[in-house]
Motif scaffolding. Structure first.
Motif, PDB file in Angstrom:
ATOM      1  N   UNK A 581       0.820  -1.210   0.000  1.00  6.83           N
ATOM      2  CA  UNK A 581       0.000   0.000   0.000  1.00  6.83           C
ATOM      3  C   UNK A 581       0.855   1.260   0.000  1.00  6.83           C
ATOM      4  N   UNK A 582       2.095   1.142   0.457  1.00  2.00           N
ATOM      5  CA  UNK A 582       2.998   2.287   0.369  1.00  2.00           C
ATOM      6  C   UNK A 582       3.215   2.684  -1.070  1.00  2.00           C
ATOM      7  N   UNK A 583       3.510   1.707  -1.905  1.00  2.00           N
ATOM      8  CA  UNK A 583       3.717   1.950  -3.337  1.00  2.00           C
ATOM      9  C   UNK A 583       2.450   2.492  -3.980  1.00  2.00           C
ATOM     10  N   UNK A 584       1.327   1.794  -3.788  1.00  2.00           N
ATOM     11  CA  UNK A 584       0.075   2.166  -4.460  1.00  2.00           C
ATOM     12  C   UNK A 584      -0.384   3.560  -4.060  1.00  2.00           C
ATOM     13  N   UNK A 585      -0.317   3.860  -2.770  1.00  2.00           N
ATOM     14  CA  UNK A 585      -0.793   5.156  -2.301  1.00  2.00           C
ATOM     15  C   UNK A 585       0.156   6.277  -2.689  1.00  2.00           C
ATOM     16  N   UNK A 586       1.458   6.026  -2.575  1.00  2.00           N
ATOM     17  CA  UNK A 586       2.443   7.075  -2.852  1.00  2.00           C
ATOM     18  C   UNK A 586       2.482   7.446  -4.328  1.00  2.00           C
ATOM     19  N   UNK A 587       2.448   6.460  -5.224  1.00  2.00           N
ATOM     20  CA  UNK A 587       2.511   6.797  -6.650  1.00  2.00           C
ATOM     21  C   UNK A 587       1.272   7.587  -7.069  1.00  2.00           C
ATOM     22  N   UNK A 588       0.121   7.240  -6.477  1.00  2.00           N
ATOM     23  CA  UNK A 588      -1.094   8.000  -6.777  1.00  2.00           C
ATOM     24  C   UNK A 588      -1.030   9.400  -6.161  1.00  2.00           C
ATOM     25  N   UNK A 589      -0.756   9.477  -4.857  1.00  2.00           N
ATOM     26  CA  UNK A 589      -0.792  10.763  -4.165  1.00  2.00           C
ATOM     27  C   UNK A 589       0.233  11.742  -4.724  1.00  2.00           C
ATOM     28  N   UNK A 590       1.376  11.232  -5.160  1.00  2.00           N
ATOM     29  CA  UNK A 590       2.383  12.114  -5.750  1.00  2.00           C
ATOM     30  C   UNK A 590       1.809  12.823  -6.969  1.00  2.00           C
ATOM     31  N   UNK A 591       1.062  12.093  -7.791  1.00  2.00           N
ATOM     32  CA  UNK A 591       0.432  12.706  -8.962  1.00  2.00           C
ATOM     33  C   UNK A 591      -0.629  13.716  -8.541  1.00  2.00           C
TER      34      UNK A 591
END
Length: 721
Positions: A581-591
């Protein structure tokens, strides 16, 4: 997810590109008067055949697009002038209803235009698109800046504030008036002129941006040889072989420059150098310093957007855009994102440490880079949970998932889907299949569902839902023509399409949008629109049914043996629910954060590439991954305005999703509880935009949503209240 819809009135320019497909006697009169050789264009003609008429997709031609749009705009402007110059006092009936009724020929033309743009693009079409973009912009401005028309709208609006109309009529008037006001209807002549010029310039930039992305998706293909297939599954190898064969490279294997092709390769390929190449191809789209580079386009878009809202008195684009969204202002959107971001990047740090440990134990002598994340995350998943994503894929067949979606639609919405025989309904490509949607209890025809599942040249990447005709009743009932579009890698003949769990969730997500179309009970076309940070909620919620026991037990079966997925494997999937979830949330939130920060910044002398780097550094963005959509190919935000300063909306909607899911989890019959399902349809799906979203959610839940459920769902620490 790259989700885009044919624009609805409440989300884009009212009466311009929205789908207004109701019929009336007045239109017949107009059609009769225009029947010359010049106007006999298939794309303008009323749809014929069964099911309330369907688009003649099998007969559309690129050559017909330009004359159809031009004539459609001409007819629509004549209709608008008639409404604006009506000598009778303005009323809801002679002004708003007539506006709702107008534009039918043009909207039919836009339906074909949308297919050729998104599903069947070609060099010939792109030339037409470039030529028509400024003309369409001029057309929009002629309506939004029609002073007489706006004064009639304003008069009806002001009258309704004193003497309220019927509830849904009141909502229509409010939405129409606000949309005109937000788009410069009250500016003076000089500012209106500049406003229209800016829109025209932006239309060309959006078209260029989109075509550049498509060019880079088509222009970069990584070809593999037999000795470079280590780690890849047999079905994936066969799919890559077909992709290469389709491109005239028989005997090779092609990884195309789309997410559905890239993602599994980065997850399973043992060839690190090739993973790096595929990764760089994908994340460099629109950023290669060539004719298809989008950085200058972005800078110009940002400058023009700020100038345009400045004419309306706003300091920045975000303040203007969010005024009628659930968030209301950028500060509220940023507060939500900033509440989640620290936990997200902290989890990435943990995930990277786990991956590095696996790499070190394997003696790989590498430091985790972005092209390694998916690969080593998969190894960590196996180590921590004894869960192999490739093993799970053996039970995720696309056809079975579709059957599962139909089952869920039947249980919650009482919908029945029946496949229509090939040739009975025109389609634009042989891959497209069509189903009739009926009410299970009464047999009433609700609409048609089109599915276009596979990637191909000329089709934009991602997954999306759209409507060709929306439900309305004010001029006689109109049934729904809805569509889901994906980019799964087409398998070799006779082979099943096996997808990842993430792709299965996306499939359910997009179907959630379709169910939102089919469940509509609104009277007027405008009310089929939506609020961007709310309309993702319904589709995100539907993802939850993928992991329900009834779906798992009945539709997740092995593609070779037909055996149901083992209970032990299901338990592993559930235990690993918050994994990565770190990967999934971070890549989305960064955008999402980048989208907002771009539009809050001063764009006067902006260096787009530098701004992206520096902003990510300030956010402490982990170096081991990148934004889900890097700025030069962030089509949600820069190929149009639907998601501009609104990409945060997925998370805003996910707060609602997690909270609503708890309502089902707490119900006696769980996710199939009849009472909660009825409330779901009644308050969250059927009203579309006929009800304020916050009010609709309170009617469903009995209170506002809160962030606690979201944090628990992602396995993050719940903030103290």
């Amino acid at each position: 997810m790259n989700i885009q819809h044919i624009p609805k009135k409440a989300a884009s320019m009212v009466l311009l590109t929205a789908v207004l497909l109701s019929s009336c006697d007045k239109k017949k009169e107009t059609a009769e008067s225009m029947k010359t050789e010049e106007t006999k264009n298939l794309l303008l003609e009323e749809w014929t055949g069964d099911y309330g008429g369907t688009p003649a997709f099998d007969k559309m031609k690129v050559a017909d697009i330009k004359p159809a749009l031009e004539k459609g705009m001409e007819i629509n402007l004549q209709e608008i002038e008639k409404i604006a110059n009506n000598t009778e006092p303005p009323t809801f009936k002679n002004t708003i209803e007539e506006m709702e009724r107008s534009g039918q020929e043009l909207n039919r033309a836009f339906t074909y235009y949308g297919i050729l743009r998104s599903n069947m693009s070609s060099e010939a079409f792109r030339e037409v698109q470039k030529e028509m973009a400024p003309k369409i912009s001029d057309f929009r401005s002629k309506i939004s800046q029609n002073e007489k028309l706006f004064q009639r709208i304003k008069a009806v609006y002001e009258s309704s504030q004193k003497t309220p109309l019927e509830t849904d009529q009141q909502r229509v008037v409010q939405l129409v008036y606000e949309q005109f006001a937000m788009n410069g209807a009250e500016l003076d002549a000089e500012k209106k002129k500049r406003y229209a010029e800016i829109n025209k310039e932006l239309s060309g930039l959006y078209t260029n941006f989109s075509n550049n992305i498509l060019a880079d998706e088509e222009g970069y293909v990584t070809y593999l040889t037999k000795d470079q297939l280590s780690g890849l599954s047999e079905p994936l190898i066969k799919a890559y072989a077909k992709a290469a064969n389709d491109r005239g490279e028989e005997g090779k294997y092609a990884v195309t420059n789309t997410r559905s092709s890239m993602d599994p390769f980065l997850t399973y390929s043992d060839e690190r150098d090739l993973r790096e190449k595929v990764w760089k191809n994908y994340y460099s789209r629109g950023d290669n310093g060539d004719d298809h580079d989008n950085n200058e386009n972005i800078a110009n878009i940002l400058k023009l957007r700020k100038e345009r809202v400045g004419l309306l008195g706003y300091d920045n684009y975000a303040d203007w855009r969010l005024q009628n969204r659930m968030a209301k202002n950028p500060e509220n959107a940023m507060t939500l994102m900033n509440a989640v971001w620290p936990a997200s990047i902290a989890r990435v740090k943990e995930e990277v440490a786990d991956m590095q440990a696996v790499a070190d134990a394997n003696g790989d002598k590498i430091t985790i880079e972005p092209w390694d994340y998916r690969y080593y995350a998969e190894k960590v998943r196996k180590k921590k949970y004894d869960l192999d994503s490739d093993e799970v894929k053996q039970y995720l067949q696309l056809d079975k998932l579709r059957e599962a979606m139909f089952f869920v639609a039947g249980e919650l919405f009482n919908f029945k889907f029946s496949e229509i025989a090939e040739g009975k309904v025109p389609v634009f490509h042989p891959d497209v299949k069509v189903w009739e949607v009926n009410d299970k209890a009464t047999g009433e025809h609700i609409g048609l569902w089109y599915l276009d599942p596979f990637a191909r040249k000329g089709k934009r990447s991602g997954a999306w839902a759209t409507t060709y005709r929306s439900h309305t009743t004010f001029d006689g009932k109109k049934t729904v023509l809805g569509s889901n579009n994906s980019n799964f890698v087409k398998p070799a003949p006779g082979e099943p399409v096996l997808v990842s769990w993430d792709d299965a969730e996306t499939f359910f997500h997009e179907f959630g949008h379709a169910l939102h179309f089919f469940a509509s009970e609104v009277r007027y076309p405008t009310l089929n629109g939506g609020v961007r940070d709310y309309t993702e909620f319904q589709s995100q919620l539907l993802e939850r049914w993928l992991s329900t026991d009834k779906v798992i037990d009945n539709y997740l079966v092995h593609y070779k043996t037909g055996e149901p997925i083992p209970k032990a494997l299901v338990e592993k999937i559930k235990k690993a629910a918050t994994f990565n979830q770190g990967f999934a949330t971070t890549e989305y939130l960064a955008s999402a954060l980048m989208d907002m920060k771009f539009h809050l910044a001063d764009p006067s002398n902006i260096d787009v590439d530098k701004f992206e780097r520096e902003t990510l550094a300030e956010l402490n963005m982990p170096k081991e991954l990148v934004m889900r959509h890097r700025t030069p190919h962030f089509g949600h935000v820069f190929s149009g305005e639907g998601y501009a300063t609104a990409y945060y909306g997925y998370m805003w909607a996910d707060v609602l999703t997690s909270d609503a899911a708890e309502a089902f989890a707490e119900a006696p019959e769980g996710f199939y509880d009849k009472e909660v399902a009825d409330k779901l349809v009644k308050y969250l799906f059927a009203p579309r935009n006929a009800m304020d979203p916050a009010e609709a959610y309170r009617k469903f839940r009995g209170r506002d949503a809160n962030i606690e459920a979201l944090m628990k769902d992602r396995g993050f620490p719940v903030p103290k209240s």
